[in-house]
Design an enzyme around this catalytic site. Structure first.
Site, PDB file in Angstrom:
ATOM      1  CG  ASP A 168      -1.984  -1.065   1.155  1.00  9.23           C
ATOM      2  OD1 ASP A 168      -1.941  -1.891   0.225  1.00  9.23           O
ATOM      3  OD2 ASP A 168      -2.860  -1.082   2.040  1.00  9.23           O
TER       4      ASP A 168
ATOM      5  CG  LEU B  31      -0.141   3.497   4.668  1.00  6.26           C
ATOM      6  CD1 LEU B  31       0.149   3.384   3.177  1.00  6.26           C
ATOM      7  CD2 LEU B  31      -1.637   3.515   4.924  1.00  6.26           C
TER       8      LEU B  31
ATOM      9  CD  GLN C  59       3.055  -9.238  12.116  1.00  3.67           C
ATOM     10  OE1 GLN C  59       3.212  -9.546  10.924  1.00  3.67           O
ATOM     11  NE2 GLN C  59       2.068  -9.746  12.843  1.00  3.67           N
TER      12      GLN C  59
ATOM     13  CB  THR D 233      -7.630  -4.618   8.682  1.00  6.80           C
ATOM     14  OG1 THR D 233      -7.868  -5.883   8.041  1.00  6.80           O
ATOM     15  CG2 THR D 233      -7.543  -4.869  10.183  1.00  6.80           C
TER      16      THR D 233
ATOM     17  CD  GLU E  64      -8.403 -10.927   8.683  1.00  5.32           C
ATOM     18  OE1 GLU E  64      -8.628 -11.545   9.728  1.00  5.32           O
ATOM     19  OE2 GLU E  64      -8.435 -11.460   7.561  1.00  5.32           O
TER      20      GLU E  64
END
Length: 328
Positions: free
Chosen positions: A13, A78, A81, A123, A125
């Site tokens: 990104d 951005l 880990q 995210t 996630e």
């Protein structure tokens, strides 16, 4: 000339975003974590157009210095880990970098350049064990990994700094986005890279975990434009960025193998080593808010994305094959 500070610039990104901003006439400052062997492959063609600053998300003093030097109009955080699998093996490091690192970056901006506009890379996630389908900005979060839990901390800290200190701070809740610049440890690039190697006779199998996981996959080059658009609005807000389509890992595999004329069933082996301790079964985003308020749209469909990545990896290994032929 606008000035932007980007962390994680050598990642997928970061490289697309820095390239995008340079073309728009920005002076781009890139935070670089000190390593013995820096990896610049994603930014090699425009590396000299970036203004490099050494720093680390876990070191607040270095971030304060980076903000002082860059004096940014916009800050894009951005760095993280970002590999979900690694986060179980390194949960504390993931929390320190991916979670606390966001708070460090926010604090550095608050102290040194509070009028700068701040973007945080959240995210999909974070939705984890999804409460509704599709997922939108108002969907409750239920993280299922140390990575997503750390990201959720960073997400809420961004909201808190926006509401507590009136900072222009936005979070982009980006669903899976891929490209030829994706790291080899991620399943999509692992698939296309191995497909290319099998096609060229350099490998003979592809080992994967859960083939039934469903993801909303888009093109990273499209998604960085959404990041920029968020910081051009009158008011800060959070946005889901997605394609509105979901596909299984199996579908990704089928398209990649069929593109090179191979039957995936002859080469794919399921391996329990690649199964997640807690699986996220389905992610599907509703990006209608971004489409309406940001006037953002995707430009690359799912099949084209897979083909793009396979083509890149075929070209990557073609020279290896040619060298072998010359030796023989």
């Amino acid at each position: 000339m606008k000035r932007a500070l980007i962390t994680g610039v050598t990642g997928q990104d970061g490289s697309y975003l820095s390239e995008f901003l340079i073309k728009k006439g920005y002076k781009v400052f890139a935070l670089r974590r000190r390593t013995s062997t820096p990896i610049y492959v994603n930014v090699e063609s425009f590396k000299d157009q970036l203004n490099w600053i050494d720093g680390d998300l876990t070191d607040l003093s270095s971030l304060i210095r980076a903000v002082q030097i860059s004096d940014p109009d916009e800050v894009y955080n951005l760095a993280a880990q970002s590999f979900v699998g690694t986060s179980w093996g390194q949960p504390l490091a993931t929390g320190e970098i991916t979670g606390i690192g966001v708070a460090n970056m926010l604090e550095a901006v608050r102290l040194m350049k509070p009028d700068a506009r701040f973007y945080q890379a959240s995210t999909s996630e974070m939705f984890g064990k999804v409460a509704e389908i599709p997922q939108r900005e108002t969907t409750p979060f239920y993280p299922r990994s140390p990575y997503s839990a750390a990201k959720l901390y960073g997400h809420w800290m961004t909201v808190n700094y926006r509401e507590s200190f009136s900072m222009f701070a936005c979070s982009g809740i980006l669903f899976n986005h891929e490209s030829p610049r994706r790291g080899l440890e991620f399943v999509t690039r692992k698939i296309t890279n191995t497909v290319a190697r099998i096609k060229l006779g350099l490998s003979d199998e592809l080992r994967l975990g859960n083939l039934d996981s469903k993801r909303d996959w888009g093109f990273a080059g499209d998604y960085v434009k959404a990041m920029w658009l968020m910081l051009q609005q009158e008011k800060p807000d959070d946005y889901v960025i997605s394609t509105g389509e979901t596909h299984t890992v199996r579908e990704f595999v089928e398209i990649a193998f069929s593109y090179v004329g191979l039957n995936w069933k002859k080469y794919v082996v399921q391996d329990e080593r690649f199964m997640r301790p807690a699986e996220v079964d389905l992610l599907l985003g509703d990006c209608s808010k971004a489409e309406k308020q940001l006037n953002w749209k995707k430009s690359v469909n799912f099949a084209s994305l897979v083909h793009m990545m396979v083509d890149y990896d075929l070209d990557l290994y073609q020279s290896v094959v040619e060298e072998r032929r010359m030796v023989l």
